[in-house]
Enzyme design. Structure first.
Site, short mmCIF file in Angstrom:
data_model
loop_
_atom_site.label_atom_id
_atom_site.label_comp_id
_atom_site.label_asym_id
_atom_site.label_seq_id
_atom_site.Cartn_x
_atom_site.Cartn_y
_atom_site.Cartn_z
CB ALA A 70 -0.89 0.01 1.24
CE LYS A 71 5.47 4.84 -0.25
NZ LYS A 71 6.62 4.00 0.16
#
Ligand code: NAD
Length: 622
Positions: free
Chosen positions: A306-307
């Site tokens: 994720a980011k």
């Protein structure tokens, strides 16, 4: 904890390093000669093609008229696609019916049916008279992360992406750019005038997602990845875009846009950093989220990818405003993050203090009885607030452990090596400090404020001390000379550690590098065009998804410590980190040998194989 293996000592070691650099140069000369020969062959081919075409010119005029109509119909499709994608696409390309000669050239390449390989070759022969830049590409990828003719107006031929007609990022015209030529598999704008990035005016960036797509495609094709798995991994799982208001010190209210993209949680909870930077957008965050998935898989930790981030320049805000922005963003994200679901960490312009604010805000939203069980909602916290010893230096430390492995394999003497670092924040400054402790010499450094050189050596601890009084910036450091960006990138050194942003090593800058190894501390510092040039020139690359994985590994250790209410000794953290990285390095090296490919593609193959296996065992619900 250092495990450097010295294969040569003193002058002998230095000579050996020089001999290797000479070998690289020899290889480079041979490759250049080969290229010249190929170019001559292409020119001959182009002349023959032109002679053939002259004969067919009359018929061609009629078909050009038809091509205009075809392009207009493509334009209608693009407009529809772009409009459907409005929620996630920052700008829509407007496409017009071709009018000029350049339009005709575009139309020729755009039409998949009529474009021949020779025509593409011919168009590629157009000489480089100015700087070229990529066009803006919104999201022109199909389910298998191949560029499609259906999405927007990208065109695919046997050689991959050949043309893209959309909004020009460089000349920034709010219409289809009329100044482009195909080059290196993509369209480039000839109106672009290079300028230097500053904190106030950062360079508009190229599509980072395009880079990850090209890397993924190369590996997926080489390993023959199951088409179903390929389809799944080509897409992100969730994308949250939150707009939220924050009260400024002067009483005004400013609106901010924040993102959290979750790519894959097959192997464990979503995991990835939060970035505060003006360049943050969906394209960038999607790419960074995907890189996180591959990274966790390579180093064998039970996390997904994720980011997130906020599109903003944090240097413009006071500490109090930054705290309110961070807390309001955390609140806006709500249950999109969670200790067993999605765990943020620091990235560009975020640090342990910001993680502490996120933790505190998140804990305020859960019942008091559950707070102790939620300490691992974020990693990279200050040690006093549940962080792990060794997390702050972990990414830099990981780079140095991997450099030691690489040096051992190549019988390279790190003790007498020279190196240069781009970005002197968390990753760059720690890598520099730890590498210098092994005897290597820092000769040049660059950050957003400028670049410096001192061939006699720059003391990274001293520079870090100086920067800590200058808002973290290196400009004005009195024990080194200021240089421009090009001179910095042309500096002669053994190792280059890019530890700033994406797309720094490109078709334009890769030929400038005068190093033997690029150790990618940043995510995505090398674009695929730059990568190909490094390979041709015989410059080794420790790819980002392996090289900077020390951060996520120690984040995993912090997460485990919080879950078990433990605090590990620094030696234990370093020792476990070292073990995991050495083993990942060896797996990547073996995979590269087995598949006769480069380290980056090998790292992808390793990650994708692991994910493929997990999907096959679990199956797809229902
Ligand atoms: P940071 O904010 O601490 O430092 C970023 C550095 O880059 C600063 O010195 C800044 O001045 C410099 N910089 C920014 N724009 C620049 C430009 N145009 N030219 C030259 N220098 C420029 O960020 P960080 O945490 O050190 O992250 C750096 C890179 O490493 C990012 O790509 C990040 O995604 C990656 N990374 C970070 C971690 C981590 O644990 N922090 C882990 C893995 C990967």
């Amino acid at each position: 904890m250092s495990t450097v293996i010295e294969t040569r000592k003193g002058k002998k070691g230095r000579n050996k390093n020089k001999a290797s650099t000479a070998k690289v140069k020899e290889k480079e000369t041979a490759v250049r000669a080969n290229h010249r020969a190929r170019n001559i062959a292409t020119v001959v081919k182009t002349v023959k093609t032109r002679q053939r075409q002259r004969g067919a010119e009359v018929g061609r005029e009629a078909s050009d008229a038809a091509a205009g109509a075809a392009a207009a119909s493509t334009a209608a499709t693009s407009a529809a696609t772009a409009s459907a994608a409005e929620v996630t696409t920052p700008r829509k390309p407007k496409v017009e019916t071709p009018r000029t000669h350049e339009d005709k050239v575009e139309t020729k390449v755009e039409d998949r049916e009529r474009v021949s390989k020779e025509e593409v070759e011919e168009l590629r022969e157009i000489p480089k008279t100015k700087e070229w830049k990529l066009l803006y590409i919104p999201y022109p990828f199909d389910d298998n992360m191949r560029v499609t003719a259906e999405s927007a107006s990208a065109t695919v031929t046997e050689t991959g992406l050949e043309a893209y007609k959309g909004l020009c990022l460089m000349c920034e015209k709010d219409e289809t750019c009329k100044h482009v030529r195909p080059e290196g598999g993509v369209w480039r704008c000839e109106e672009y005038e290079p300028r230097t990035a500053t904190a106030e005016r950062p360079l508009r960036k190229r599509s980072v997602f395009e880079n990850v797509a090209r890397q993924f495609t190369k590996a997926a094709e080489l390993m023959n990845l199951d088409p179903n798995i390929r389809r799944i991994l080509s897409r992100t799982t969730n994308e949250a875009v939150v707009n939220f208001p924050v009260k400024m010190d002067d009483g005004r209210v400013e609106m901010f846009t924040g993102y959290r993209v979750q790519h894959c949680n097959l192997l464990g909870p979503f995991k990835g950093g939060l970035r505060f930077h003006p360049s943050v957008d969906l394209d960038e965050i999607r790419a960074l989220a995907m890189w996180m998935t591959w990274k966790s898989a390579i180093v064998d930790i039970p996390f997904g990818g994720a980011k997130g981030g906020i599109q903003m320049d944090p240097s413009k805000y006071s500490i109090e405003e930054l705290e309110r922005i961070t807390r309001r963003f955390t609140f806006a994200l709500g249950n999109n993050i969670g200790p067993e679901y999605d765990i943020p960490a620091p990235d560009v312009n975020t640090n342990p203090q910001i993680m502490a604010w996120i933790l505190d805000t998140y804990l305020s939203t859960v019942p008091p009885q559950e707070r102790q069980r939620c300490m691992h909602v974020v990693t990279g916290k200050p040690v006093e607030s549940g962080g792990s010893l060794g997390r702050e230096k972990a990414t830099g430390q990981g780079i140095v452990f991997l450099l030691e492995e690489w040096a051992r394999e190549h019988e390279f003497d790190l003790k007498h090596a020279t190196f240069m670092v781009q970005g002197f924040g968390n990753v760059g400054s720690w890598a520099a400090r730890l590498l210098e402790r092994l005897g290597a010499k820092l000769v040049a450094v660059e950050d957003v404020s400028g670049a410096l050189i001192n061939t006699k050596g720059i003391n990274p601890d001293d520079l870090a001390g100086y920067a800590s009084f200058k808002k973290g910036l290196v400009a004005g450091y009195p024990k080194a000379q200021p240089i421009d960006r090009e001179t910095f990138l042309r500096t002669e050194a053994d190792i280059f550690i890019p530890a700033a942003l994406e797309n720094q090593i490109t078709a334009e800058t890769a030929p400038w590098l005068n190093v033997r190894l690029v150790a990618e501390g940043a995510n995505g510092p090398t674009d695929p065009d730059g990568d190909a040039i490094l390979q041709e020139r015989g410059i080794d690359v420790l790819p980002d998804i392996l090289c900077n994985s020390g951060g996520v590994i120690v984040s995993y250790f912090e997460w485990l410590q919080n879950k078990r209410s433990e605090l590990w000794e620094l030696e234990e953290v370093d020792c476990k980190l070292h073990k995991r990285l050495v083993s990942a390095y060896q797996r990547v090296r073996d995979t590269a040998r087995e598949n006769n490919t480069d380290a980056r593609t090998a790292a992808y193959i390793l990650a994708l194989s692991r994910l493929e296996l997990a999907y096959k065992k679990r199956g797809i619900f229902p």
